[in-house]
Design a protein around this motif. Sequence first.
Motif, PDB file in Angstrom:
ATOM      1  N   LEU A  63      14.172   9.212   2.144  1.00 32.95           N
ATOM      2  CA  LEU A  63      14.982   8.231   2.865  1.00 32.95           C
ATOM      3  C   LEU A  63      14.418   7.970   4.259  1.00 32.95           C
ATOM      4  CD1 LEU A  63      17.518   6.485   2.750  1.00 32.95           C
ATOM      5  CD2 LEU A  63      18.812   8.438   3.608  1.00 32.95           C
ATOM      6  N   THR A  64      14.057   9.032   4.971  1.00 36.62           N
ATOM      7  CA  THR A  64      13.480   8.878   6.315  1.00 36.62           C
ATOM      8  C   THR A  64      12.178   8.093   6.250  1.00 36.62           C
ATOM      9  OG1 THR A  64      14.459  10.974   6.994  1.00 36.62           O
ATOM     10  CG2 THR A  64      12.658  10.149   8.339  1.00 36.62           C
ATOM     11  N   ASP A  65      11.334   8.425   5.270  1.00 39.64           N
ATOM     12  CA  ASP A  65      10.061   7.725   5.097  1.00 39.64           C
ATOM     13  C   ASP A  65      10.298   6.241   4.819  1.00 39.64           C
ATOM     14  OD1 ASP A  65       7.212   7.783   4.941  1.00 39.64           O
ATOM     15  OD2 ASP A  65       7.394   7.602   2.753  1.00 39.64           O
ATOM     16  N   SER A  66      11.254   5.959   3.958  1.00 43.09           N
ATOM     17  CA  SER A  66      11.573   4.568   3.616  1.00 43.09           C
ATOM     18  C   SER A  66      12.098   3.805   4.832  1.00 43.09           C
ATOM     19  CB  SER A  66      12.594   4.537   2.491  1.00 43.09           C
ATOM     20  OG  SER A  66      12.947   3.226   2.178  1.00 43.09           O
ATOM     21  N   LEU A  67      12.975   4.443   5.607  1.00 45.38           N
ATOM     22  CA  LEU A  67      13.511   3.806   6.811  1.00 45.38           C
ATOM     23  C   LEU A  67      12.409   3.548   7.837  1.00 45.38           C
ATOM     24  CD1 LEU A  67      16.880   5.735   7.263  1.00 45.38           C
ATOM     25  CD2 LEU A  67      16.594   3.314   6.664  1.00 45.38           C
ATOM     26  N   ASP A  68      11.505   4.520   7.991  1.00 47.58           N
ATOM     27  CA  ASP A  68      10.397   4.342   8.939  1.00 47.58           C
ATOM     28  C   ASP A  68       9.491   3.182   8.524  1.00 47.58           C
ATOM     29  OD1 ASP A  68      11.335   6.401  10.496  1.00 47.58           O
ATOM     30  OD2 ASP A  68       9.874   7.890   9.771  1.00 47.58           O
ATOM     31  N   LYS A  69       9.190   3.091   7.233  1.00 47.61           N
ATOM     32  CA  LYS A  69       8.352   1.987   6.749  1.00 47.61           C
ATOM     33  C   LYS A  69       9.046   0.643   6.969  1.00 47.61           C
ATOM     34  CE  LYS A  69       5.723   4.540   3.295  1.00 47.61           C
ATOM     35  NZ  LYS A  69       5.480   4.793   1.873  1.00 47.61           N
ATOM     36  N   ASN A  70      10.355   0.627   6.777  1.00 48.41           N
ATOM     37  CA  ASN A  70      11.125  -0.597   6.989  1.00 48.41           C
ATOM     38  C   ASN A  70      11.104  -0.999   8.462  1.00 48.41           C
ATOM     39  OD1 ASN A  70      12.739  -2.782   6.260  1.00 48.41           O
ATOM     40  ND2 ASN A  70      14.627  -1.628   6.590  1.00 48.41           N
ATOM     41  N   LYS A  71      11.228  -0.025   9.363  1.00 50.70           N
ATOM     42  CA  LYS A  71      11.177  -0.300  10.798  1.00 50.70           C
ATOM     43  C   LYS A  71       9.803  -0.875  11.188  1.00 50.70           C
ATOM     44  CE  LYS A  71      14.441   3.209  12.408  1.00 50.70           C
ATOM     45  NZ  LYS A  71      14.584   4.485  13.141  1.00 50.70           N
ATOM     46  N   VAL A  72       8.735  -0.291  10.621  1.00 52.38           N
ATOM     47  CA  VAL A  72       7.372  -0.769  10.911  1.00 52.38           C
ATOM     48  C   VAL A  72       7.240  -2.215  10.450  1.00 52.38           C
ATOM     49  CG1 VAL A  72       4.933  -0.509  10.275  1.00 52.38           C
ATOM     50  CG2 VAL A  72       6.267   1.502  10.922  1.00 52.38           C
ATOM     51  N   ARG A  73       7.689  -2.518   9.232  1.00 52.55           N
ATOM     52  CA  ARG A  73       7.605  -3.896   8.727  1.00 52.55           C
ATOM     53  C   ARG A  73       8.389  -4.857   9.616  1.00 52.55           C
ATOM     54  NH1 ARG A  73       7.835  -1.556   3.410  1.00 52.55           N
ATOM     55  NH2 ARG A  73      10.093  -1.702   3.419  1.00 52.55           N
ATOM     56  N   ARG A  74       9.583  -4.430  10.032  1.00 49.58           N
ATOM     57  CA  ARG A  74      10.410  -5.278  10.887  1.00 49.58           C
ATOM     58  C   ARG A  74       9.750  -5.513  12.246  1.00 49.58           C
ATOM     59  NH1 ARG A  74      15.014  -2.411  11.066  1.00 49.58           N
ATOM     60  NH2 ARG A  74      14.774  -1.820  13.213  1.00 49.58           N
ATOM     61  N   LEU A  75       9.188  -4.429  12.836  1.00 43.95           N
ATOM     62  CA  LEU A  75       8.498  -4.572  14.120  1.00 43.95           C
ATOM     63  C   LEU A  75       7.265  -5.476  14.010  1.00 43.95           C
ATOM     64  CD1 LEU A  75       8.694  -0.993  15.691  1.00 43.95           C
ATOM     65  CD2 LEU A  75       9.645  -3.101  16.632  1.00 43.95           C
ATOM     66  N   LEU A  76       6.506  -5.318  12.917  1.00 46.51           N
ATOM     67  CA  LEU A  76       5.329  -6.175  12.722  1.00 46.51           C
ATOM     68  C   LEU A  76       5.739  -7.647  12.602  1.00 46.51           C
ATOM     69  CD1 LEU A  76       3.193  -3.995  10.271  1.00 46.51           C
ATOM     70  CD2 LEU A  76       2.666  -4.539  12.670  1.00 46.51           C
TER      71      LEU A  76
END
Length: 182
Positions: free
Chosen positions: A141-154
């Motif tokens: 879950l943490t990994d998925s949330l972090d990847k989502n944050k990266v995509r959103r920031l990009l």
Amino acid sequence: MNNWVGIKEKKSFLKWFLNNHRLKRSDAKYLLEYLITNSHILENIIFTDEFRRDRKTIVISSLNSDQIGFEYYTNNKKTDDVSRAVKDMMYNPTEKIHLMLHFFGKMMNQKYLSIVGNPALENVRRYRTYEKISKEAEHLLTDSLDKNKVRRLLAQIDQALDNKDEELFQYLSQELKKLKRN
């Protein structure tokens, strides 16, 4: 208890037990040897630490135990006659019989703990499994949330570049760097 234990494990444990412990009753050794040589009966033996008078139970103790040497419970009756227990197993080979063994250090003995049907031990196993699955799920879950944050920031960085907003671009780039460090 739904803790299935194979005949091979039961035989291995009983052989180990007989090789490492002297019994208070020598005729109880004959009973254990009989179980080792008769797989069809051993299949229906359930190792337990939970005593209940209402089920067939054999209790055997080693010399270094403070428990009685041998007892056999059947139909809410108790006997110390080993031959009666053996005879009952011979005439009723498909009936489940619970076997309680008393010996020094049994609760620290991994061979014993792996075959005994103990609700407390089963709860510990379930808890350990739950903890392992919980940690894996939390990591996922943490990994998925972090990847989502990266995509959103990009996506926001791309938007800031498209709008030529250098201040927002610098701020979002710093946030992305912080996120990637963690």
